[in-house]
Design a protein around this motif. Sequence first.
Motif, mmCIF file in Angstrom:
data_model
loop_
_atom_site.group_PDB
_atom_site.id
_atom_site.type_symbol
_atom_site.label_atom_id
_atom_site.label_comp_id
_atom_site.label_asym_id
_atom_site.label_seq_id
_atom_site.Cartn_x
_atom_site.Cartn_y
_atom_site.Cartn_z
ATOM 1 N N LEU A 215 45.095 61.378 46.240
ATOM 2 C CA LEU A 215 45.728 60.060 45.767
ATOM 3 C C LEU A 215 46.372 60.182 44.607
ATOM 4 N N ALA A 216 47.383 59.940 44.085
ATOM 5 C CA ALA A 216 48.003 59.662 42.849
ATOM 6 C C ALA A 216 47.111 58.536 42.053
ATOM 7 N N LEU A 217 47.078 58.509 40.841
ATOM 8 C CA LEU A 217 46.472 57.367 40.048
ATOM 9 C C LEU A 217 46.866 56.221 40.407
ATOM 10 N N ASP A 218 48.218 55.893 40.653
ATOM 11 C CA ASP A 218 48.793 54.533 40.986
ATOM 12 C C ASP A 218 48.371 54.289 42.396
ATOM 13 N N ASN A 219 48.613 54.994 43.095
ATOM 14 C CA ASN A 219 48.056 54.474 44.599
ATOM 15 C C ASN A 219 46.611 54.386 44.785
ATOM 16 N N ALA A 220 45.694 55.157 43.792
ATOM 17 C CA ALA A 220 44.403 55.151 43.901
ATOM 18 C C ALA A 220 43.704 53.774 43.206
ATOM 19 N N VAL A 221 44.526 52.988 42.546
ATOM 20 C CA VAL A 221 43.895 51.956 41.873
ATOM 21 C C VAL A 221 44.766 50.695 41.934
ATOM 22 N N SER A 222 45.999 50.936 42.464
ATOM 23 C CA SER A 222 46.958 49.639 43.087
ATOM 24 C C SER A 222 47.266 49.577 44.270
ATOM 25 N N LEU A 223 46.847 48.435 44.880
ATOM 26 C CA LEU A 223 47.212 48.038 46.243
ATOM 27 C C LEU A 223 48.609 48.214 46.421
ATOM 28 N N GLU A 224 49.321 47.522 45.631
ATOM 29 C CA GLU A 224 50.813 47.295 45.557
ATOM 30 C C GLU A 224 51.600 48.733 45.557
ATOM 31 N N ALA A 225 51.027 49.682 44.739
ATOM 32 C CA ALA A 225 51.530 51.060 44.803
ATOM 33 C C ALA A 225 51.442 51.676 46.109
ATOM 34 N N ALA A 226 50.172 51.574 46.806
ATOM 35 C CA ALA A 226 49.596 52.212 47.738
ATOM 36 C C ALA A 226 50.625 51.708 49.078
ATOM 37 N N GLN A 227 50.763 50.162 49.012
ATOM 38 C CA GLN A 227 51.429 49.824 49.926
ATOM 39 C C GLN A 227 52.983 50.069 50.089
ATOM 40 N N HIS A 228 53.502 50.248 48.728
ATOM 41 C CA HIS A 228 54.849 50.399 48.568
ATOM 42 C C HIS A 228 55.425 51.827 48.994
ATOM 43 N N LYS A 229 54.159 52.855 48.894
ATOM 44 C CA LYS A 229 54.407 54.331 49.574
ATOM 45 C C LYS A 229 53.869 54.215 50.937
ATOM 46 N N GLY A 230 53.673 53.292 51.411
ATOM 47 C CA GLY A 230 53.108 53.296 52.921
ATOM 48 C C GLY A 230 51.944 54.127 53.246
ATOM 49 N N ILE A 231 51.057 54.058 52.260
ATOM 50 C CA ILE A 231 49.765 54.739 52.345
ATOM 51 C C ILE A 231 48.671 53.876 53.168
ATOM 52 N N GLN A 232 48.439 54.487 54.200
ATOM 53 C CA GLN A 232 47.195 53.742 54.727
ATOM 54 C C GLN A 232 45.810 54.326 54.920
ATOM 55 N N SER A 233 45.185 53.631 53.893
ATOM 56 C CA SER A 233 43.826 54.247 53.426
ATOM 57 C C SER A 233 42.816 53.293 53.298
ATOM 58 N N ASP A 234 41.517 53.521 53.553
ATOM 59 C CA ASP A 234 40.465 52.688 53.007
ATOM 60 C C ASP A 234 40.039 52.479 51.635
ATOM 61 N N VAL A 235 40.649 53.698 50.742
ATOM 62 C CA VAL A 235 40.285 53.728 49.447
ATOM 63 C C VAL A 235 41.535 53.452 48.729
ATOM 64 N N ALA A 236 42.954 53.753 49.202
ATOM 65 C CA ALA A 236 43.979 53.482 48.158
ATOM 66 C C ALA A 236 44.125 52.258 47.901
ATOM 67 N N GLY A 237 44.236 52.022 46.364
ATOM 68 C CA GLY A 237 44.296 50.749 45.841
ATOM 69 C C GLY A 237 42.950 50.001 45.641
ATOM 70 N N GLN A 238 41.825 50.760 45.970
ATOM 71 C CA GLN A 238 40.527 50.142 45.973
ATOM 72 C C GLN A 238 39.697 51.007 45.466
ATOM 73 N N ALA A 239 39.862 52.149 44.861
ATOM 74 C CA ALA A 239 38.923 53.099 44.450
ATOM 75 C C ALA A 239 37.892 52.550 43.283
ATOM 76 N N ASP A 240 36.587 52.925 43.748
ATOM 77 C CA ASP A 240 35.671 52.688 42.834
ATOM 78 C C ASP A 240 35.186 53.620 41.665
ATOM 79 N N ILE A 241 35.777 55.059 42.266
ATOM 80 C CA ILE A 241 35.375 56.194 41.604
ATOM 81 C C ILE A 241 36.630 57.295 41.719
ATOM 82 N N LEU A 242 37.019 57.623 40.416
ATOM 83 C CA LEU A 242 38.086 58.769 40.442
ATOM 84 C C LEU A 242 37.427 59.951 40.140
ATOM 85 N N LEU A 243 37.716 60.741 41.014
ATOM 86 C CA LEU A 243 37.299 62.190 40.796
ATOM 87 C C LEU A 243 38.421 63.133 39.980
#
Length: 300
Positions: A215-243
């Motif tokens: 995941l890129a940083l934007d769609n890891a922490v922003s639901l809006e960014a993840a939805q805009h890119k059409g990413i379906q994920s339980d983590v995208a936009g909701q990350a607790d931990i960034l590796l």
Amino acid sequence: MKLEQLIDDAKGLQKKIVAVAAAHDEEVIAAVAAAVEKGLASFILFGNEEKIKSLLHHWNCLNENQEVITIIHTHDDTEAAQSAVRVVHEGKAHVLMKGMVATAVILKAVLNKEFGLRTGNVLSHVAAFEVNGYERLLFITDAAMNISPDLKQKMQIITNAVEIARKIGVETPKVAPVSAVEVVNPDMAATLDAAALTQMNKRGQVKNCIIDGPLALDNAVSLEAAQHKGIQSDVAGQADILLVPSIEVGNVLYKSLVYFANAKVGGIIAGAKAPIVLTSRADSAESKLYSIALAVRSAY
């Protein structure tokens, strides 16, 4: 959750003991004084006794706190580091904290085969950030220890961070291995590792969390960014931990949040027999206090 809540939570638990190596430093003693005032922990301070007493007196933290502060004089930084590590190794203290001593000196003591805190696991840095506009703590790992971790090391780094997050109340942390892009690119090793970690998590090789990446940083922490890119994920936009893929990425992200976003942070070294507070000289007394709080909560 806010970082201040870590302090409040620790107050209601049995008091832990923090061993500080080379405690004769103004910022360190300021954090110790604040922790004592808040009832966060007891302390064993190793170092130059005269300087430590002078600093404690400056912070009005000497006479009235004799039951929670013990001072043990040492002749140099090496002795201070070894003595602090020994008391943690022996179970007489529960957290190790670096004072005015070189990181290499204290880590040498931590890795000592006779009295150190080795477990065989990778040691990694875990930072908990309180960022304005982000509704929960955001963990970043590893911004300080592992330069360019391979896949096996990344597994352990995630495991360390997940353990810390779970101990402070995040039952099933969501982990985003971040990269420059959110698709697998054979020419970008970070994306290959991220995809492998995602599959390993699905097969139970990395437990107690949900991993999805790259995941890129934007769609890891922003639901809006993840939805805009059409990413379906339980983590995208909701990350607790960034590796992060490397220490350079982690270090820049860490300092960007502190200096550009005025984020609050506490950080510890995980993977040893006990949590280690290994802050920088440039870290504020507030950051050191939050690091102590994170370590104390992780010690239960």
